[in-house]
Design a protein around this motif. Structure first.
Motif, PDB file in Angstrom:
ATOM      1  N   PHE A  74       0.892  -1.234   0.125  1.00 37.39           N
ATOM      2  CA  PHE A  74       0.103  -0.169  -0.111  1.00 37.39           C
ATOM      3  C   PHE A  74       0.977   1.337   0.040  1.00 37.39           C
ATOM      4  N   SER A  75       0.597   2.153  -1.024  1.00 40.09           N
ATOM      5  CA  SER A  75       1.714   3.140  -1.227  1.00 40.09           C
ATOM      6  C   SER A  75       1.889   4.141  -0.313  1.00 40.09           C
ATOM      7  N   ASN A  76       2.858   4.716   0.213  1.00 41.13           N
ATOM      8  CA  ASN A  76       2.788   5.752   1.302  1.00 41.13           C
ATOM      9  C   ASN A  76       2.653   7.199   0.484  1.00 41.13           C
ATOM     10  N   THR A  77       2.592   7.060  -1.039  1.00 40.89           N
ATOM     11  CA  THR A  77       2.428   8.305  -1.762  1.00 40.89           C
ATOM     12  C   THR A  77       1.084   8.626  -1.834  1.00 40.89           C
ATOM     13  N   ILE A  78       0.276   9.854  -1.183  1.00 39.55           N
ATOM     14  CA  ILE A  78      -1.175  10.034  -1.368  1.00 39.55           C
ATOM     15  C   ILE A  78      -1.274  11.076  -2.340  1.00 39.55           C
ATOM     16  N   ILE A  79      -2.042  10.559  -3.507  1.00 35.98           N
ATOM     17  CA  ILE A  79      -2.633  11.919  -4.366  1.00 35.98           C
ATOM     18  C   ILE A  79      -3.777  12.626  -4.048  1.00 35.98           C
ATOM     19  N   SER A  80      -3.664  13.594  -3.747  1.00 36.71           N
ATOM     20  CA  SER A  80      -4.937  14.211  -3.162  1.00 36.71           C
ATOM     21  C   SER A  80      -6.016  14.807  -3.852  1.00 36.71           C
ATOM     22  N   GLU A  81      -7.020  15.090  -3.728  1.00 35.55           N
ATOM     23  CA  GLU A  81      -8.066  15.539  -4.624  1.00 35.55           C
ATOM     24  C   GLU A  81      -7.634  17.090  -5.083  1.00 35.55           C
ATOM     25  N   SER A  82      -7.454  17.314  -6.477  1.00 30.89           N
ATOM     26  CA  SER A  82      -6.947  18.390  -7.102  1.00 30.89           C
ATOM     27  C   SER A  82      -7.276  18.479  -8.432  1.00 30.89           C
ATOM     28  N   GLN A 124       5.114  21.403  -7.052  1.00 33.23           N
ATOM     29  CA  GLN A 124       4.328  20.538  -5.851  1.00 33.23           C
ATOM     30  C   GLN A 124       3.916  19.235  -6.375  1.00 33.23           C
ATOM     31  N   TYR A 125       3.202  19.413  -7.465  1.00 36.60           N
ATOM     32  CA  TYR A 125       2.354  18.405  -8.117  1.00 36.60           C
ATOM     33  C   TYR A 125       3.287  17.312  -8.670  1.00 36.60           C
ATOM     34  N   SER A 126       4.199  17.724  -9.327  1.00 31.09           N
ATOM     35  CA  SER A 126       4.853  17.309 -10.053  1.00 31.09           C
ATOM     36  C   SER A 126       5.947  16.275  -8.997  1.00 31.09           C
ATOM     37  N   GLU A 127       6.291  16.787  -7.837  1.00 38.94           N
ATOM     38  CA  GLU A 127       7.175  16.026  -7.029  1.00 38.94           C
ATOM     39  C   GLU A 127       6.374  14.809  -6.423  1.00 38.94           C
ATOM     40  N   ILE A 128       5.092  14.842  -6.445  1.00 41.23           N
ATOM     41  CA  ILE A 128       4.188  13.863  -5.994  1.00 41.23           C
ATOM     42  C   ILE A 128       4.502  12.429  -6.770  1.00 41.23           C
ATOM     43  N   TYR A 129       4.326  12.822  -8.112  1.00 39.42           N
ATOM     44  CA  TYR A 129       4.726  11.730  -8.962  1.00 39.42           C
ATOM     45  C   TYR A 129       6.177  11.290  -9.102  1.00 39.42           C
ATOM     46  N   ASN A 130       7.059  12.188  -8.869  1.00 41.12           N
ATOM     47  CA  ASN A 130       8.420  11.864  -8.796  1.00 41.12           C
ATOM     48  C   ASN A 130       8.712  10.717  -7.530  1.00 41.12           C
ATOM     49  N   THR A 131       8.032  11.347  -6.445  1.00 35.40           N
ATOM     50  CA  THR A 131       8.128  10.200  -5.146  1.00 35.40           C
ATOM     51  C   THR A 131       7.595   8.940  -5.632  1.00 35.40           C
ATOM     52  N   LEU A 132       6.427   9.045  -6.019  1.00 35.49           N
ATOM     53  CA  LEU A 132       5.554   7.683  -6.528  1.00 35.49           C
ATOM     54  C   LEU A 132       6.552   6.774  -7.268  1.00 35.49           C
TER      55      LEU A 132
END
Length: 262
Positions: free
Chosen positions: A212-220, A246-254
């Motif tokens: 279960f991923s630690n990366t959370i993609i929030s509603e946006s 900020q939002y690119s970094e979410i996918y980089n992290t994932l």
């Protein structure tokens, strides 16, 4: 040989295309060759990159039913990133194939041949799937290696995740490379309902030995805005700003979390 990743959920509106296109963006920017295949008749992969899926000479439908060389359907959309688009024709795939048994004796393996060819050229093949379990999903499960399941923490998505896990377990009997790479929480809000279903999703994954991923993609709406403004996913946006970064970094992290880049 390339790794085959599929983003799959038996429910619409779960960010499958956003995850597929943004993962492809991150991986390709890190120097890996990526082919992104759309199997959904909405054609959103092509639209994401500013292409009209109805204007293309060949789509994935032609590859599957007319034996068109998959390389003839490829469109380059960015450095190291190609796509094979889909359009409305995919809505008729099951009818066209299942009514012609002699022509298509193995309807659940239409995709496998093309995938094997593509694996020789690309480091990663990423497949964006339609929101239902059927012949198309079976084709994907018969040739994919990593399945990423987007999970919107609400009751319908929870039921969908349960069904997806069961289906994948069935296909693992014939495809021993098939595994659920991760369940990724998406469209998450800070509500008690979402917190409760996040806990339920984690518990279900733990019971089934699924990550279960630690990366959370929030509603946006920022991901959709990027497509409208840049005709690219947000991870390939040519501008830099606090919001885009900020939002690119979410996918980089994932992508790093899933070990697709270092």
């Amino acid at each position: 040989m390339g790794t085959v990743i599929a983003v799959s959920a038996n429910k619409g509106g779960s960010l499958k295309t956003s995850i597929s296109t943004n993962l492809a963006g991150v991986i390709s920017k890190n120097g890996k060759k990526v082919c992104l295949i759309d199997l959904d008749n909405q054609g959103n992969v092509a639209i994401t990159f500013g292409k009209n899926p109805d204007d293309l000479e060949y789509t994935i439908y032609d590859v599957l039913v007319s034996d068109v060389d998959p390389f003839a359907a490829i469109i380059n959309v960015s450095d190291n990133l190609d796509i094979i688009a889909a359009n409305d024709d995919m809505a008729y795939l099951e009818i066209d194939v299942l009514t012609k048994v002699k022509k298509y004796p193995k309807p659940l393996n239409l995709l496998s041949k093309s995938i094997e060819q593509l694996k020789e050229k690309y480091d990663y093949i990423i497949i964006d799937t339609p929101p239902q379990m059927g012949m198309i999903a079976a084709n994907v499960f018969n040739c994919a290696e990593d399945i990423i399941i987007p999970y919107h923490p609400e009751v319908y998505s929870f039921r969908s995740m349960v069904k997806s896990m069961k289906a994948i377990k069935q296909f693992q009997k014939d495809n021993n490379k098939l595994k659920i790479k991760a369940v990724v929480p998406v469209k998450v809000k800070k509500t008690l309902t979402h917190e409760a279903f996040l806990d339920s999703g984690k518990a279900l994954c733990e019971q089934n030995d699924v990550y279960f991923s630690n990366t959370i993609i929030s509603e946006s709406i920022k991901y959709t805005e990027a497509v409208g403004r840049y005709r690219k996913p947000i991870t390939l946006a040519t501008e830099s700003s606090k919001v885009i970064d900020q939002y690119s970094e979410i996918y980089n992290t994932l992508t790093k979390e899933l070990n697709y880049i270092g």
